[in-house]
Design an enzyme around this catalytic site. Structure first.
Site, PDB file in Angstrom:
ATOM      1  N   HIS A 180       0.810  -1.144   0.008  1.00  0.00           N
ATOM      2  CA  HIS A 180      -0.156   0.072   0.072  1.00  0.00           C
ATOM      3  C   HIS A 180       1.052   1.089   0.074  1.00  0.00           C
ATOM      4  O   HIS A 180       2.051   1.174   0.744  1.00  0.00           O
ATOM      5  CB  HIS A 180      -0.767  -0.063   1.273  1.00  0.00           C
ATOM      6  CG  HIS A 180      -1.646   1.208   1.362  1.00  0.00           C
ATOM      7  ND1 HIS A 180      -1.336   2.071   2.144  1.00  0.00           N
ATOM      8  CD2 HIS A 180      -2.803   1.747   0.900  1.00  0.00           C
ATOM      9  CE1 HIS A 180      -2.364   3.305   2.167  1.00  0.00           C
ATOM     10  NE2 HIS A 180      -3.298   2.914   1.448  1.00  0.00           N
TER      11      HIS A 180
ATOM     12  N   HIS B 239       1.689  11.049  -2.037  1.00  0.00           N
ATOM     13  CA  HIS B 239       0.437  10.771  -1.220  1.00  0.00           C
ATOM     14  C   HIS B 239      -0.342  11.961  -1.479  1.00  0.00           C
ATOM     15  O   HIS B 239       0.180  13.135  -0.654  1.00  0.00           O
ATOM     16  CB  HIS B 239       0.570  10.344   0.103  1.00  0.00           C
ATOM     17  CG  HIS B 239      -0.624   9.776   0.924  1.00  0.00           C
ATOM     18  ND1 HIS B 239      -0.521   9.787   2.069  1.00  0.00           N
ATOM     19  CD2 HIS B 239      -1.763   9.441   0.212  1.00  0.00           C
ATOM     20  CE1 HIS B 239      -1.640   9.045   2.586  1.00  0.00           C
ATOM     21  NE2 HIS B 239      -2.387   8.834   1.328  1.00  0.00           N
TER      22      HIS B 239
END
Length: 586
Positions: A125, A172
């Protein structure tokens, strides 16, 4: 064992304790040598077959063990020596060597010809993050580390950027994380994808791009991976390909491009909610999902016959971004029940947050398992795990979820479980799901992880001793004034009925502790059981120090006495740390 300072004025010297072979090893040596003091190759063969449970061991295997062992200990011994024999100490050294006597095998042994949906898949992830989810650096380094460990699913969040060479950064979104160029990530994947395993690497793209940048990414992907890239034959796959068929291939998985979704939305006269991420609404409770949250992405093209030609054979650079997507992701319209609907004419990937999975398994547990028998379910950490911690992967595995996505840069017991699961099947990154997760029973029934089942197998574990701490740690690492006080925790992680942890007594002031304690674990579902082992150093404050850990798939444990290598908090192997343990199934 060294000298320790007491009260800054006095010194106390601790003598080193001799730790020879366990009594059971002494007895076995006496038995198989018929009372002698040397063990021949023939006698070692009998020992391996009868005592260690290695039914396939041959004289040739035993001879190789003797040769390897003696060449390590006595370099002057050559292959031309006529007769090899082992002393009791030699046998003990062999048994206590993780390289020569590991607890599990290192070869792929499972059937790899079933569809991808039949396998648990080693999944990362936010694979580009070096640390926390807020302000750590984005880099290719964690991607490379993950691939070298055997991870098969790499996630890249791709965003527009005026500063990037190709207009696309990986980072991110909506955080302070520093970005990395997408081309650097793609090149690193190409170079290291198959360093640990020949089986396919899946790149899941969290796409936040405009159509023109999607075209740019399509060009970068095709140019970077060339013949390694798998081109799907059709947008509507009826069944996934197998890991064996996809060896040395790169697979792209993401939602279909936004322009196709928008066209379909306009065709259906329904407003389309702008939302690039498939990790948003599904994090809500199932009851929060309304029927018009997302359009159905199952048939994204207004021309159903467009993809009937064989895209797999197209040369790189010709295919569009849409045609690169081999595993389609998305959120169908409707609630969770609709999302878990199994369709015979197509397969797909669905993403759920760990919270949504817990709620789904509580209210629709059987539907989740039925869905994962043909389709792929990806589970990802909740957004509040800002420190890159992880969650219990067994909830997903017990319900057939193939892609249980983890923050590989984190640490802790849940990451240890992930490492333990994927030590299985030779560490190739794909572990075949147990048959009971793939079968339908009477009235379309499936496996129930919460059901009370009869004990199928009992595992007996004996912890003999440990060694290597004095080599991997400084003398005062655990205690400033005396040698460490070690104890070992042993237990099972699995279905709720099998979960348990036990521990040995604490051995005081000993760098090479001998516990010689036995534990018994009744298992109702051994196919999903992981053996947890953790060594701790007792502290008077009860804030006990970490001293090594490992996690092993129970279904692959080799019976007999085995050397167990230990790992640090992040899963890196210590140079010398090991335990001597015995496994027996009764």
């Amino acid at each position: 064992m060294g000298t320790y300072r007491i009260c800054m004025c006095f010194k106390r010297r601790y003598k080193e304790k001799a730790t020879g072979p366990p009594q059971e090893v002494k007895e076995a040596f006496k038995k198989y040598t018929e009372g002698g003091n040397q063990m021949t190759v023939e006698q070692l063969t009998r020992f391996l077959v009868e005592f260690q449970g290695e039914s396939g061991a041959s004289i040739s295997d035993a001879g190789q063990i003797v040769e390897q062992l003696l060449q390590k200990r006595y370099p002057v011994v050559t292959k031309y020596t006529k007769k090899y024999t082992l002393t009791l100490d030699d046998l003990h050294r062999y048994l206590f060597s993780p390289d020569l006597n590991p607890p599990i095998g290192d070869q792929v042994y499972q059937d790899m010809t079933a569809p991808l949906s039949h396998y648990f898949t080693y999944t990362g992830h936010n694979s580009y993050l070096t640390g926390n989810q807020i302000n750590s650096d984005c880099s290719v380094v964690p991607i490379i580390k993950a691939l070298k460990r055997g991870v098969r699913v790499v996630e890249l969040d791709i965003w527009p950027s005026d500063d990037a060479t190709h207009g696309v950064h990986v980072y991110h979104g909506w955080t302070l994380t520093t970005p990395v160029e997408i081309i650097e990530c793609l090149k690193s994947i190409r170079e290291h994808a198959f360093s640990a395993s020949p089986y396919p690497v899946i790149i899941t793209l969290e796409d936040h791009l405009t159509p023109d940048l999607q075209a740019t990414v399509a060009q970068l992907i095709t140019q970077t991976f060339e013949d390694m890239l798998f081109y799907p034959q059709s947008e509507r796959l009826k069944e996934f390909h197998s890991p064996e068929e996809l060896k040395y291939r790169i697979i792209i998985s993401t939602k279909p491009p936004k322009e196709y979704l928008k066209a379909k939305s306009e065709k259906g006269n329904k407003p389309h909610k702008e939302n690039d991420s498939d990790e948003d609404d599904w994090a809500k409770a199932p009851s929060d999902l309304t029927t018009d949250q997302e359009v159905d992405t199952s048939d994204c093209d207004s021309s159903p016959d467009e993809d009937n030609d064989d895209c797999e054979s197209r040369p790189p650079g010709v295919c569009t971004y849409k045609s690169l997507i081999a595993i389609h992701a998305g959120k169908p319209k409707g609630g969770l029940k609709e999302a878990l609907k199994v369709e015979l004419e197509k397969v797909r990937r669905l993403s759920l947050s760990e919270q949504a999975l817990e709620k789904a398994t509580s209210s629709h547990g059987m539907d989740v398992i039925r869905f994962t028998q043909r389709n792929i379910l990806r589970v990802y950490p909740k957004g509040t795990r800002l420190n890159s911690s992880n969650y219990n992967p067994l909830i997903g595995w017990m319900h057939g979820a193939q892609m249980v996505a983890f923050n590989m840069q984190g640490y802790g017991k849940y990451l240890w479980l992930m490492h333990g699961m994927f030590r299985s099947n030779g560490g190739c990154g794909y572990v075949k799901k147990p048959d009971f997760l793939m079968k339908l029973g009477p009235d379309n029934s499936v496996f129930d992880p919460k059901a009370k089942l009869q004990v199928k197998k009992t595992l007996k574990v004996k912890v003999y001793m440990g060694d290597g701490w004095h080599l991997d740690f400084t003398q005062t690492h655990f205690d400033l004034f005396s040698p460490p006080d070690f104890y070992t925790r042993v237990g099972i992680a699995g279905v709720p009925a099998d979960k348990v942890m036990k521990e040995t007594k604490t051995k005081q002031d000993d760098w090479s502790p001998v516990w010689d304690e036995e534990f018994i674990f009744p298992l109702t579902v051994p196919e999903l059981a992981l053996l947890r082992v953790e060594v701790k150093e007792h502290d008077i404050s009860r804030n006990d120090d970490f001293a090594g850990q490992t996690c092993l798939p129970v279904w692959e444990l080799r019976p007999g006495i085995r050397a167990i290598p230990l790992f640090d908090r992040k899963g890196e192997k210590y140079n010398s740390l090991r335990l001597l343990m015995r496994f027996e199934f009764i």
